[in-house]
Design a protein around this motif. Structure first.
Motif, PDB file in Angstrom:
ATOM      1  N   ALA A 139      -9.042  14.704   2.305  1.00 16.93           N
ATOM      2  CA  ALA A 139      -9.234  15.989   2.971  1.00 16.93           C
ATOM      3  C   ALA A 139      -8.220  16.168   4.096  1.00 16.93           C
ATOM      4  N   PRO A 140      -8.061  17.396   4.599  1.00 15.11           N
ATOM      5  CA  PRO A 140      -7.169  17.631   5.736  1.00 15.11           C
ATOM      6  C   PRO A 140      -7.512  16.710   6.899  1.00 15.11           C
ATOM      7  N   GLY A 141      -6.477  16.144   7.507  1.00  9.63           N
ATOM      8  CA  GLY A 141      -6.679  15.228   8.621  1.00  9.63           C
ATOM      9  C   GLY A 141      -6.986  13.806   8.219  1.00  9.63           C
ATOM     10  N   GLN A 142      -6.988  13.503   6.909  1.00  6.17           N
ATOM     11  CA  GLN A 142      -7.289  12.166   6.430  1.00  6.17           C
ATOM     12  C   GLN A 142      -6.082  11.562   5.700  1.00  6.17           C
ATOM     13  N   PHE A 143      -6.175  10.257   5.409  1.00  3.52           N
ATOM     14  CA  PHE A 143      -5.165   9.604   4.578  1.00  3.52           C
ATOM     15  C   PHE A 143      -5.862   8.568   3.705  1.00  3.52           C
ATOM     16  N   GLN A 144      -5.152   8.106   2.689  1.00  5.04           N
ATOM     17  CA  GLN A 144      -5.682   7.096   1.784  1.00  5.04           C
ATOM     18  C   GLN A 144      -4.569   6.103   1.462  1.00  5.04           C
ATOM     19  N   GLU A 145      -4.956   4.857   1.163  1.00  9.44           N
ATOM     20  CA  GLU A 145      -3.992   3.841   0.778  1.00  9.44           C
ATOM     21  C   GLU A 145      -4.296   3.348  -0.630  1.00  9.44           C
ATOM     22  N   PHE A 146      -3.244   3.246  -1.439  1.00 10.38           N
ATOM     23  CA  PHE A 146      -3.347   2.811  -2.823  1.00 10.38           C
ATOM     24  C   PHE A 146      -2.577   1.494  -2.960  1.00 10.38           C
ATOM     25  N   ARG A 147      -3.311   0.398  -3.230  1.00  9.49           N
ATOM     26  CA  ARG A 147      -2.705  -0.932  -3.212  1.00  9.49           C
ATOM     27  C   ARG A 147      -2.242  -1.381  -4.597  1.00  9.49           C
ATOM     28  N   VAL A 148      -1.055  -2.004  -4.588  1.00 10.44           N
ATOM     29  CA  VAL A 148      -0.448  -2.494  -5.826  1.00 10.44           C
ATOM     30  C   VAL A 148       0.163  -3.868  -5.579  1.00 10.44           C
ATOM     31  N   ASP A 187       0.847  -1.188   0.000  1.00 11.76           N
ATOM     32  CA  ASP A 187       0.000   0.000   0.000  1.00 11.76           C
ATOM     33  C   ASP A 187       0.881   1.235   0.000  1.00 11.76           C
ATOM     34  N   PHE A 188       0.599   2.159  -0.897  1.00  8.40           N
ATOM     35  CA  PHE A 188       1.229   3.472  -0.822  1.00  8.40           C
ATOM     36  C   PHE A 188       0.306   4.327   0.044  1.00  8.40           C
ATOM     37  N   ARG A 189       0.757   4.603   1.259  1.00  5.90           N
ATOM     38  CA  ARG A 189      -0.070   5.327   2.237  1.00  5.90           C
ATOM     39  C   ARG A 189       0.201   6.823   2.106  1.00  5.90           C
ATOM     40  N   VAL A 190      -0.872   7.581   1.855  1.00  2.59           N
ATOM     41  CA  VAL A 190      -0.739   9.018   1.569  1.00  2.59           C
ATOM     42  C   VAL A 190      -1.538   9.833   2.584  1.00  2.59           C
ATOM     43  N   PRO A 191      -0.856  10.509   3.519  1.00  2.51           N
ATOM     44  CA  PRO A 191      -1.552  11.388   4.450  1.00  2.51           C
ATOM     45  C   PRO A 191      -1.686  12.790   3.858  1.00  2.51           C
ATOM     46  N   ASN A 192      -2.712  13.511   4.254  1.00  3.63           N
ATOM     47  CA  ASN A 192      -2.863  14.900   3.828  1.00  3.63           C
ATOM     48  C   ASN A 192      -2.206  15.787   4.881  1.00  3.63           C
ATOM     49  N   GLU A 193      -1.160  16.504   4.503  1.00  2.00           N
ATOM     50  CA  GLU A 193      -0.427  17.349   5.443  1.00  2.00           C
ATOM     51  C   GLU A 193      -0.796  18.824   5.314  1.00  2.00           C
ATOM     52  N   ASN A 194      -1.765  19.127   4.472  1.00  4.89           N
ATOM     53  CA  ASN A 194      -2.170  20.517   4.253  1.00  4.89           C
ATOM     54  C   ASN A 194      -3.460  20.796   5.020  1.00  4.89           C
ATOM     55  N   ASP A 195      -3.482  21.900   5.777  1.00  3.72           N
ATOM     56  CA  ASP A 195      -4.651  22.223   6.597  1.00  3.72           C
ATOM     57  C   ASP A 195      -5.784  22.871   5.806  1.00  3.72           C
ATOM     58  N   THR A 196      -5.487  23.345   4.609  1.00  5.62           N
ATOM     59  CA  THR A 196      -6.491  24.090   3.855  1.00  5.62           C
ATOM     60  C   THR A 196      -6.778  23.527   2.465  1.00  5.62           C
ATOM     61  N   ALA A 197      -6.054  22.479   2.052  1.00  2.51           N
ATOM     62  CA  ALA A 197      -6.247  21.913   0.714  1.00  2.51           C
ATOM     63  C   ALA A 197      -6.352  20.400   0.807  1.00  2.51           C
ATOM     64  N   SER A 198      -6.886  19.781  -0.250  1.00  2.00           N
ATOM     65  CA  SER A 198      -7.088  18.337  -0.287  1.00  2.00           C
ATOM     66  C   SER A 198      -6.244  17.697  -1.385  1.00  2.00           C
ATOM     67  N   THR A 199      -5.798  16.474  -1.140  1.00  2.65           N
ATOM     68  CA  THR A 199      -5.021  15.735  -2.133  1.00  2.65           C
ATOM     69  C   THR A 199      -5.954  15.148  -3.186  1.00  2.65           C
ATOM     70  N   VAL A 200      -5.616  15.370  -4.459  1.00  2.00           N
ATOM     71  CA  VAL A 200      -6.465  14.887  -5.550  1.00  2.00           C
ATOM     72  C   VAL A 200      -5.698  14.032  -6.563  1.00  2.00           C
ATOM     73  N   LYS A 201      -4.378  13.884  -6.375  1.00  2.80           N
ATOM     74  CA  LYS A 201      -3.618  13.056  -7.320  1.00  2.80           C
ATOM     75  C   LYS A 201      -2.354  12.531  -6.657  1.00  2.80           C
ATOM     76  N   LEU A 202      -2.014  11.284  -7.014  1.00  5.43           N
ATOM     77  CA  LEU A 202      -0.768  10.671  -6.562  1.00  5.43           C
ATOM     78  C   LEU A 202      -0.069  10.034  -7.751  1.00  5.43           C
ATOM     79  N   GLU A 203       1.194  10.351  -7.928  1.00  2.00           N
ATOM     80  CA  GLU A 203       2.007   9.754  -8.983  1.00  2.00           C
ATOM     81  C   GLU A 203       3.140   8.967  -8.329  1.00  2.00           C
ATOM     82  N   VAL A 204       3.276   7.711  -8.688  1.00  3.06           N
ATOM     83  CA  VAL A 204       4.339   6.861  -8.149  1.00  3.06           C
ATOM     84  C   VAL A 204       5.202   6.369  -9.300  1.00  3.06           C
ATOM     85  N   ASN A 205       6.497   6.661  -9.231  1.00  2.00           N
ATOM     86  CA  ASN A 205       7.437   6.227 -10.259  1.00  2.00           C
ATOM     87  C   ASN A 205       8.137   4.955  -9.816  1.00  2.00           C
ATOM     88  N   LEU A 206       8.077   3.942 -10.670  1.00  2.00           N
ATOM     89  CA  LEU A 206       8.715   2.672 -10.358  1.00  2.00           C
ATOM     90  C   LEU A 206      10.156   2.674 -10.857  1.00  2.00           C
TER      91      LEU A 206
END
Length: 252
Positions: free
Chosen positions: A121-130, A47-66
């Motif tokens: 959103a701020p205060g949240q995280f998401q996991e992207f499984r591969v 899982d690529f675990r992605v926390p949101n570290e911004n208090d005023t903006a939300s994460t909308v994209k993740l790019e992972v380079n292999l």
């Protein structure tokens, strides 16, 4: 006057509690690979675990380079509701052998883009499984450089590799450590490699997923342990303060 030492004790306890939280927090603040290790030569699910570290903006994209210096012949994404995964492949300078066949291209990048109405959103995280493999047998780690994009246009580049003897960089790249396969030979690798040929991939992925869930549970347990320590320190300070006040009141 007798309440002054108690107040100082409470202040020290609160400062210690804050220090524990400060030390525990950064471990969960970076984009990471979970579990953080896998056996050389085999297949795994991470899982690529992605926390949101911004208090005023939300994460909308993740790019992972292999890493293309150790290309992976089999890379599969697990569907995630609300996100669209785009897998890019690149031609290899030199073909690699997998199960006796030449592989001339490999996945070089995966991009997850949030659908309308979806975000981290701020205060949240998401996991992207591969699911990926076979993992190299001539390396002790793999770096997956990642870019995290927010809906305000900010881009955080998780691409800095830690150097021995140096402090951790501000934006460390996700690292998957590779360990020697059990038994020290290739027999186990051949058995686990069979699913990637497209015949029985589910059993291998489920086993790796179970390992990932165990790691996740361990992280949760550690977090709860830290919280318990903080609560205990604060409770002790409050109890001592109450006893001091009660004692002071009874003598006056």
């Amino acid at each position: 006057m007798r309440s002054l030492p108690a107040r100082r004790l409470a202040a020290v306890a609160l400062t210690a509690a804050a220090s524990v939280v400060a030390l525990a927090g950064p471990a969960f603040a970076h984009v990471t690979v979970n579990p953080g290790s896998a056996a050389q030569g085999g297949y795994t699910a991470v899982d690529f675990r992605v926390p949101n570290e911004n208090d005023t903006a939300s994460t909308v994209k993740l790019e992972v380079n292999l890493p293309m210096d150790h290309p992976l012949a089999s890379v599969r994404t697990l569907p995630l509701p609300g996100w669209t995964a785009n897998v890019e492949k690149s031609k290899l300078d030199k073909p690699i052998k997998v199960h006796g066949s030449d592989v001339t291209e490999a996945v070089s990048k995966i991009t997850w883009t949030a659908d309308a109405g979806t975000k981290i959103a701020p205060g949240q995280f998401q996991e992207f499984r591969v699911s990926l493999g076979p993992l190299p047998t001539d390396a002790d780690s793999m770096a997956f450089k990642a870019l995290q994009t927010y809906d305000n246009g900010d881009v955080v580049r998780w691409i800095d590799e830690a150097q021995a003897g140096q402090p951790e960089p501000a934006h460390p790249t996700p690292i998957l450590k590779l360990t020697k396969a059990a038994g020290g030979d290739d027999h186990g690798v051949t058995a686990s490699a069979s699913p990637a040929a497209g015949t029985h991939g589910d059993s291998s992925d489920h086993a790796a997923a179970a390992a990932g869930d165990t790691k996740s549970s361990d992280s949760t347990a550690r977090t709860l342990g830290v919280v318990g320590i903080v609560v205990g320190v604060i409770g002790t300070a409050v109890g001592v303060l109450g006893l001091r006040r009660k004692s002071g009141g009874s003598t006056s």
